[in-house]
Structure formats: structure tokens, C-alpha cells
Design a protein around this motif. Structure first.
Motif, PDB file in Angstrom:
ATOM      1  N   VAL A   9       0.869  -1.172   0.000  1.00 11.98           N
ATOM      2  CA  VAL A   9       0.000   0.000   0.000  1.00 11.98           C
ATOM      3  C   VAL A   9       0.906   1.223   0.000  1.00 11.98           C
ATOM      4  O   VAL A   9       1.833   1.309   0.807  1.00 11.98           O
ATOM      5  N   THR A  10       0.663   2.150  -0.934  1.00 14.16           N
ATOM      6  CA  THR A  10       1.529   3.320  -1.067  1.00 14.16           C
ATOM      7  C   THR A  10       0.727   4.608  -1.098  1.00 14.16           C
ATOM      8  O   THR A  10      -0.413   4.634  -1.568  1.00 14.16           O
ATOM      9  N   ALA A  11       1.350   5.656  -0.611  1.00  9.58           N
ATOM     10  CA  ALA A  11       0.759   6.992  -0.676  1.00  9.58           C
ATOM     11  C   ALA A  11       1.894   8.009  -0.759  1.00  9.58           C
ATOM     12  O   ALA A  11       3.006   7.757  -0.300  1.00  9.58           O
ATOM     13  N   LEU A  12       1.589   9.136  -1.362  1.00  7.30           N
ATOM     14  CA  LEU A  12       2.542  10.238  -1.471  1.00  7.30           C
ATOM     15  C   LEU A  12       2.057  11.414  -0.631  1.00  7.30           C
ATOM     16  O   LEU A  12       0.851  11.663  -0.526  1.00  7.30           O
ATOM     17  N   PHE A  13       3.013  12.127  -0.073  1.00  9.89           N
ATOM     18  CA  PHE A  13       2.725  13.290   0.758  1.00  9.89           C
ATOM     19  C   PHE A  13       3.572  14.454   0.283  1.00  9.89           C
ATOM     20  O   PHE A  13       4.714  14.265  -0.133  1.00  9.89           O
ATOM     21  N   ASP A  14       3.031  15.681   0.371  1.00  9.62           N
ATOM     22  CA  ASP A  14       3.799  16.870   0.030  1.00  9.62           C
ATOM     23  C   ASP A  14       4.715  17.293   1.169  1.00  9.62           C
ATOM     24  O   ASP A  14       5.701  17.981   0.945  1.00  9.62           O
ATOM     25  N   SER A  15       4.405  16.887   2.396  1.00  7.53           N
ATOM     26  CA  SER A  15       5.237  17.308   3.531  1.00  7.53           C
ATOM     27  C   SER A  15       5.841  16.102   4.240  1.00  7.53           C
ATOM     28  O   SER A  15       5.191  15.058   4.393  1.00  7.53           O
ATOM     29  N   ARG A  16       7.070  16.265   4.659  1.00  7.09           N
ATOM     30  CA  ARG A  16       7.754  15.202   5.394  1.00  7.09           C
ATOM     31  C   ARG A  16       7.032  14.908   6.701  1.00  7.09           C
ATOM     32  O   ARG A  16       6.893  13.744   7.096  1.00  7.09           O
ATOM     33  N   LEU A  38       9.798   4.865   4.125  1.00  9.23           N
ATOM     34  CA  LEU A  38       9.580   6.262   3.764  1.00  9.23           C
ATOM     35  C   LEU A  38      10.701   6.647   2.809  1.00  9.23           C
ATOM     36  O   LEU A  38      11.871   6.521   3.159  1.00  9.23           O
ATOM     37  N   VAL A  39      10.330   7.069   1.608  1.00 14.65           N
ATOM     38  CA  VAL A  39      11.319   7.481   0.607  1.00 14.65           C
ATOM     39  C   VAL A  39      11.162   8.982   0.398  1.00 14.65           C
ATOM     40  O   VAL A  39      10.148   9.433  -0.119  1.00 14.65           O
ATOM     41  N   PRO A  40      12.158   9.769   0.824  1.00 13.77           N
ATOM     42  CA  PRO A  40      12.063  11.216   0.622  1.00 13.77           C
ATOM     43  C   PRO A  40      12.388  11.584  -0.816  1.00 13.77           C
ATOM     44  O   PRO A  40      13.185  10.925  -1.474  1.00 13.77           O
ATOM     45  N   GLY A  41      11.745  12.650  -1.287  1.00 13.74           N
ATOM     46  CA  GLY A  41      12.051  13.162  -2.622  1.00 13.74           C
ATOM     47  C   GLY A  41      13.323  13.979  -2.566  1.00 13.74           C
ATOM     48  O   GLY A  41      14.330  13.558  -2.000  1.00 13.74           O
ATOM     49  N   ASN A  42      13.271  15.163  -3.098  1.00 13.53           N
ATOM     50  CA  ASN A  42      14.448  16.027  -3.171  1.00 13.53           C
ATOM     51  C   ASN A  42      14.899  16.547  -1.820  1.00 13.53           C
ATOM     52  O   ASN A  42      15.969  17.104  -1.697  1.00 13.53           O
ATOM     53  N   ARG A  88      10.834  13.519  -7.487  1.00 11.85           N
ATOM     54  CA  ARG A  88      11.690  14.569  -8.039  1.00 11.85           C
ATOM     55  C   ARG A  88      11.124  15.951  -7.714  1.00 11.85           C
ATOM     56  O   ARG A  88      11.863  16.900  -7.473  1.00 11.85           O
ATOM     57  N   ARG A  89       9.816  16.034  -7.651  1.00 13.63           N
ATOM     58  CA  ARG A  89       9.156  17.305  -7.356  1.00 13.63           C
ATOM     59  C   ARG A  89       9.007  17.567  -5.867  1.00 13.63           C
ATOM     60  O   ARG A  89       8.333  18.507  -5.463  1.00 13.63           O
ATOM     61  N   GLY A  90       9.604  16.701  -5.043  1.00  5.72           N
ATOM     62  CA  GLY A  90       9.641  16.970  -3.608  1.00  5.72           C
ATOM     63  C   GLY A  90       8.676  16.180  -2.753  1.00  5.72           C
ATOM     64  O   GLY A  90       8.603  16.410  -1.543  1.00  5.72           O
ATOM     65  N   CYS A  91       7.921  15.243  -3.306  1.00  6.17           N
ATOM     66  CA  CYS A  91       6.996  14.442  -2.499  1.00  6.17           C
ATOM     67  C   CYS A  91       7.749  13.428  -1.644  1.00  6.17           C
ATOM     68  O   CYS A  91       8.932  13.182  -1.845  1.00  6.17           O
ATOM     69  N   TYR A  92       7.040  12.839  -0.717  1.00  2.00           N
ATOM     70  CA  TYR A  92       7.542  11.787   0.152  1.00  2.00           C
ATOM     71  C   TYR A  92       6.643  10.575  -0.034  1.00  2.00           C
ATOM     72  O   TYR A  92       5.426  10.678   0.057  1.00  2.00           O
ATOM     73  N   LEU A  93       7.245   9.426  -0.294  1.00  2.00           N
ATOM     74  CA  LEU A  93       6.515   8.186  -0.518  1.00  2.00           C
ATOM     75  C   LEU A  93       6.536   7.350   0.753  1.00  2.00           C
ATOM     76  O   LEU A  93       7.603   7.149   1.337  1.00  2.00           O
ATOM     77  N   VAL A  94       5.364   6.885   1.165  1.00  5.17           N
ATOM     78  CA  VAL A  94       5.274   5.908   2.245  1.00  5.17           C
ATOM     79  C   VAL A  94       4.724   4.637   1.626  1.00  5.17           C
ATOM     80  O   VAL A  94       3.701   4.653   0.955  1.00  5.17           O
ATOM     81  N   ILE A 109      -5.182   4.607   7.211  1.00  2.00           N
ATOM     82  CA  ILE A 109      -4.146   5.484   7.773  1.00  2.00           C
ATOM     83  C   ILE A 109      -3.505   6.327   6.670  1.00  2.00           C
ATOM     84  O   ILE A 109      -3.313   7.532   6.832  1.00  2.00           O
ATOM     85  N   LEU A 110      -3.176   5.691   5.557  1.00  2.65           N
ATOM     86  CA  LEU A 110      -2.500   6.428   4.484  1.00  2.65           C
ATOM     87  C   LEU A 110      -3.451   7.347   3.716  1.00  2.65           C
ATOM     88  O   LEU A 110      -3.011   8.318   3.112  1.00  2.65           O
ATOM     89  N   ASP A 111      -4.741   7.066   3.758  1.00  5.87           N
ATOM     90  CA  ASP A 111      -5.729   7.891   3.065  1.00  5.87           C
ATOM     91  C   ASP A 111      -6.230   8.957   4.031  1.00  5.87           C
ATOM     92  O   ASP A 111      -7.392   8.996   4.410  1.00  5.87           O
ATOM     93  N   ASP A 112      -5.327   9.788   4.454  1.00  5.75           N
ATOM     94  CA  ASP A 112      -5.641  10.804   5.440  1.00  5.75           C
ATOM     95  C   ASP A 112      -5.216  12.160   4.898  1.00  5.75           C
ATOM     96  O   ASP A 112      -4.664  12.261   3.820  1.00  5.75           O
ATOM     97  N   GLU A 113      -5.444  13.198   5.680  1.00  5.36           N
ATOM     98  CA  GLU A 113      -5.079  14.536   5.225  1.00  5.36           C
ATOM     99  C   GLU A 113      -3.597  14.611   4.896  1.00  5.36           C
ATOM    100  O   GLU A 113      -2.768  14.018   5.565  1.00  5.36           O
ATOM    101  N   GLY A 114      -3.283  15.335   3.841  1.00  5.31           N
ATOM    102  CA  GLY A 114      -1.902  15.497   3.427  1.00  5.31           C
ATOM    103  C   GLY A 114      -1.491  14.536   2.337  1.00  5.31           C
ATOM    104  O   GLY A 114      -0.415  14.658   1.771  1.00  5.31           O
ATOM    105  N   THR A 115      -2.344  13.552   2.035  1.00  6.68           N
ATOM    106  CA  THR A 115      -2.023  12.582   0.995  1.00  6.68           C
ATOM    107  C   THR A 115      -2.318  13.193  -0.368  1.00  6.68           C
ATOM    108  O   THR A 115      -3.344  13.824  -0.572  1.00  6.68           O
ATOM    109  N   VAL A 116      -1.418  12.973  -1.325  1.00  4.76           N
ATOM    110  CA  VAL A 116      -1.532  13.513  -2.677  1.00  4.76           C
ATOM    111  C   VAL A 116      -2.457  12.638  -3.517  1.00  4.76           C
ATOM    112  O   VAL A 116      -2.357  11.411  -3.470  1.00  4.76           O
ATOM    113  N   ASP A 117      -3.338  13.256  -4.280  1.00  4.08           N
ATOM    114  CA  ASP A 117      -4.143  12.532  -5.268  1.00  4.08           C
ATOM    115  C   ASP A 117      -3.277  12.410  -6.521  1.00  4.08           C
ATOM    116  O   ASP A 117      -3.203  13.323  -7.343  1.00  4.08           O
TER     117      ASP A 117
END
Length: 172
Positions: A9-16, A38-42, A88-94, A109-117
Motif C-alpha cells: 500500500v503506497t501513498a505520497l505526501f507533500d510534507s515530510r 519512507l522514501v524522501p524526494g528532493n 523529483r518534485r519533492g513528495c515523500y513516498l510511504v 491510515i495512508l488515506d488521510d489529510e496530506g495525501t496527494v491525489d
């Protein structure tokens, strides 16, 4: 060890911070840390709007570094490019490996506020000129095992991939 169907199960976030909060909530539900990544972007804030297409292409070594950071995660190789672009654009992958019994809880849990569509953002990038790959819902990974996105168990902001039966450490 117990035999169980394996999910990723994966989700992307704009903030660490949002990504780290999601990881903490997963751990609090007793999902072992060794199944959470947790894989950080840039590691920098994206310039301007992360939803907007930016014509600045990454250097080849930067693109390969991001794609290499995704090796070993359980989703189709074709999707690595899309995840890579988000990173590359700065997202964080969980990303979290779960059993059938843990799947829905991890999804919530991953489908919560802060998750990128991801799909909506990719559509905006394509409308602005991004020519990333169009990803099929089924693709083989480098180990020749098939991982596919399960569209019925995925959500707009969280992708769920299913693989075959595999040994998963259930922590018990």
C-alpha cells in the motif's frame, strides 16, 4: 512466518511531517517497522505549485538516483517512473507491506489529510505538457512475479498492489 497474500500500500505526501505522522500511526497499529518504508524526494520544498508542470528536466544522474531509491518496492516497474516524478518534485513516498488482515487499516491510515491525489496531479501535469508513461494496471516486476494495482481496493489517494502468496512477517 506465516503464508499470506502480500499487499503493498503506497501513498505520497507533500510534507515530510505528514509522511512521518503516517509512519508513526502505522507503527502504532503494530505493523513492524521493517515492512514500512519512507522514501524522501528532493528533501527540498518544491518550487511554486507541485501540481503545476515544470519544464525543468532532471539531470540523468538525479533521475537514476530517484529511480534507484524505488528498487525493491513492490509495485510494477512501469509505475516507478511516475512515483519518481513525484519524488523529483519533492513528495515523500510511504510504502507498507501488509497482509489481508492489515490491508484496510493501512489504507485508512495512508488515506488521510496530506495525501496527494496522484491521478489528479498526473492529469494536470499531462494537460501542461508532461509526457510521462501511461501505466498499465498490470505489469511484471524485475523478479518476473506479477504485481498489479488492485483498482477495487485502491483509493484516489492511495494505491494498493497485490502480489502472490508470500511469507510476510506478521510480527506475532
Amino acid at each position: 512466518m506465516q503464508q499470506a497474500r502480500q499487499w503493498n500500500v503506497t501513498a505520497l505526501f507533500d510534507s515530510r511531517k505528514d509522511a512521518e505522522d503516517a509512519v508513526e500511526r502505522l507503527v502504532a497499529t503494530r505493523i513492524p517497522k521493517d515492512r514500512i518504508r519512507l522514501v524522501p524526494g528532493n528533501e527540498i520544498d518544491p518550487k511554486g505549485d507541485p501540481d503545476a508542470w515544470d519544464e525543468e528536466a532532471p539531470a540523468p544522474e538525479q533521475r537514476m538516483g530517484i529511480l534507484e531509491s524505488l528498487r525493491g518496492l513492490f509495485f510494477p516497474d512501469d509505475e516507478r517512473f511516475t512515483y519518481g516524478e513525484h519524488l523529483r518534485r519533492g513528495c515523500y513516498l510511504v510504502s507498507v507491506q501488509v497482509t489481508d488482515a492489515e490491508h484496510d487499516r493501512a489504507l485508512d491510515i495512508l488515506d488521510d489529510e496530506g495525501t496527494v491525489d496522484m491521478d489528479a496531479r498526473e492529469d494536470r501535469w499531462r494537460a501542461g505538457g508532461w509526457a510521462g508513461p501511461v501505466v498499465p494496471l498490470t505489469a511484471a516486476n524485475e523478479d518476473d512475479s506479477v504485481w498489479r494495482r488492485d483498482v477495487e481496493r485502491s483509493r484516489p489517494r492511495v494505491r494498493s498492489y497485490v502480489g502472490g502468496a508470500a511469507a510476510v512477517n506478521t510480527g506475532g
